[in-house]
Design a protein around this motif. Structure first.
Motif, mmCIF file in Angstrom:
data_model
loop_
_atom_site.group_PDB
_atom_site.id
_atom_site.type_symbol
_atom_site.label_atom_id
_atom_site.label_comp_id
_atom_site.label_asym_id
_atom_site.label_seq_id
_atom_site.Cartn_x
_atom_site.Cartn_y
_atom_site.Cartn_z
ATOM 1 N N ARG A 128 0.859 -1.189 0.000
ATOM 2 C CA ARG A 128 0.000 0.000 0.000
ATOM 3 C C ARG A 128 0.888 1.229 0.000
ATOM 4 N NH1 ARG A 128 -2.453 -2.802 4.511
ATOM 5 N NH2 ARG A 128 -4.414 -3.798 3.909
ATOM 6 N N GLU A 130 -1.539 -4.081 -3.333
ATOM 7 C CA GLU A 130 -2.962 -4.089 -3.022
ATOM 8 C C GLU A 130 -3.687 -2.830 -3.513
ATOM 9 O OE1 GLU A 130 -3.610 -5.054 1.139
ATOM 10 O OE2 GLU A 130 -1.739 -6.204 1.165
ATOM 11 N N ASP A 131 -2.965 -1.743 -3.718
ATOM 12 C CA ASP A 131 -3.582 -0.513 -4.218
ATOM 13 C C ASP A 131 -4.056 -0.723 -5.645
ATOM 14 O OD1 ASP A 131 -3.203 1.082 -1.951
ATOM 15 O OD2 ASP A 131 -1.120 1.484 -2.534
ATOM 16 N N LYS A 147 -1.886 5.821 -7.253
ATOM 17 C CA LYS A 147 -1.086 5.102 -6.254
ATOM 18 C C LYS A 147 -0.135 4.096 -6.908
ATOM 19 C CE LYS A 147 -3.933 5.456 -2.082
ATOM 20 N NZ LYS A 147 -4.614 4.680 -1.027
ATOM 21 N N GLU A 189 -2.177 -1.205 7.701
ATOM 22 C CA GLU A 189 -3.055 -0.035 7.728
ATOM 23 C C GLU A 189 -4.208 -0.319 8.673
ATOM 24 O OE1 GLU A 189 -4.722 3.140 4.437
ATOM 25 O OE2 GLU A 189 -4.587 1.042 3.911
ATOM 26 N N PRO A 200 -7.957 1.115 6.801
ATOM 27 C CA PRO A 200 -7.750 1.172 5.357
ATOM 28 C C PRO A 200 -8.815 1.993 4.653
ATOM 29 C CG PRO A 200 -8.577 -0.984 6.012
ATOM 30 C CD PRO A 200 -8.236 -0.249 7.264
ATOM 31 N N ASN A 209 -10.097 1.604 -2.086
ATOM 32 C CA ASN A 209 -9.422 1.988 -3.308
ATOM 33 C C ASN A 209 -10.266 2.967 -4.097
ATOM 34 O OD1 ASN A 209 -7.099 0.277 -3.119
ATOM 35 N ND2 ASN A 209 -8.459 -1.454 -3.488
#
Length: 221
Positions: A8, A138-139, A144, A206, A209, A212
């Motif tokens: 992330r 994961e983003d 990002k 995170e 979180p 997204n």
């Protein structure tokens, strides 16, 4: 030295990064007659980046139809102003083509928005959101991802501008072209990292979180 990437990327760090922008040629296609030549030209490249833009709707429940399709090689981006050209047979040919890979982000949304204009069978599309998971990222947003892999910022300043304006501004054109071109850059870097293994993944926990970035009213990330 191995490249450090993160599962992330901290959004607060993006503002401090240098801006990345497409520096090639931008061709705007307005008339249906121009689409044949533009599509023939694009399909001569081995790899394309793709994205769409839609005029934002600020009324709950109202969704505008996609008005711009941007398709880019590494040095040339074509902006198809769909609100002027419509979905011509040549644009459909481009979207149904199975030979040239077309790389994008959240392509399911883009394809659905384009199919609202005209039905077609999607050709050779590659979604970055599916690929980056293979190396632990994961983003899912373009901004990002680009910051994570290149330490550069993709500006989103024009995202909510009027994509149905009579004439697109230079800033709008640059924004649209950059989004499509950036998909090529990300794809090539992903292939490089995956094949070489020359990266180190740092896992950032995170506690709260943030979801997204998603496409709102058919708009691209």
């Amino acid at each position: 030295m191995k490249k450090i990437i993160y599962n992330r990327f901290d959004k607060k760090l993006i503002a401090k990064l240098p801006v990345a922008a497409f520096g090639g040629r931008i061709i705007t296609v307005i008339s249906p007659e121009e689409t044949r030549k533009a599509v023939d030209y694009l399909l001569s490249f081995p790899l394309l980046g793709i994205d769409t833009e839609t005029r934002p709707s600020f009324k709950k429940g109202k969704q505008n139809i996609v008005s711009l399709l941007q398709v880019s090689s590494e040095d040339t981006c074509v902006l198809f102003r769909l609100n002027h050209t419509g979905m011509t047979e040549h644009i459909v040919r481009l979207l149904e083509d199975t030979k040239v890979p077309k790389v994008g982000l959240s392509l399911h949304d883009d394809i659905l928005s384009l199919q609202r204009r005209k039905s077609f069978t999607p050709g050779n599309f590659i979604d970055l959101q599916h690929l980056v998971k293979e190396i632990g990222i994961e983003d899912m947003s373009l901004q990002k991802l680009y910051a994570n892999l290149f330490q550069q910022k993709i500006s989103k300043g024009q995202q909510l501008s009027n994509w149905e304006a009579d004439v697109l501004t230079d800033k709008q054109k640059s924004y649209a072209a950059t989004d499509a071109w950036a998909c090529i850059m990300l794809y090539k870097e992903f292939l490089n990292l995956k094949s070489s293994g020359n990266f180190s993944l740092e896992v950032v926990e995170e506690e709260n979180p943030v979801g997204n970035d998603v496409k709102e009213n058919g708009q691209s990330n």
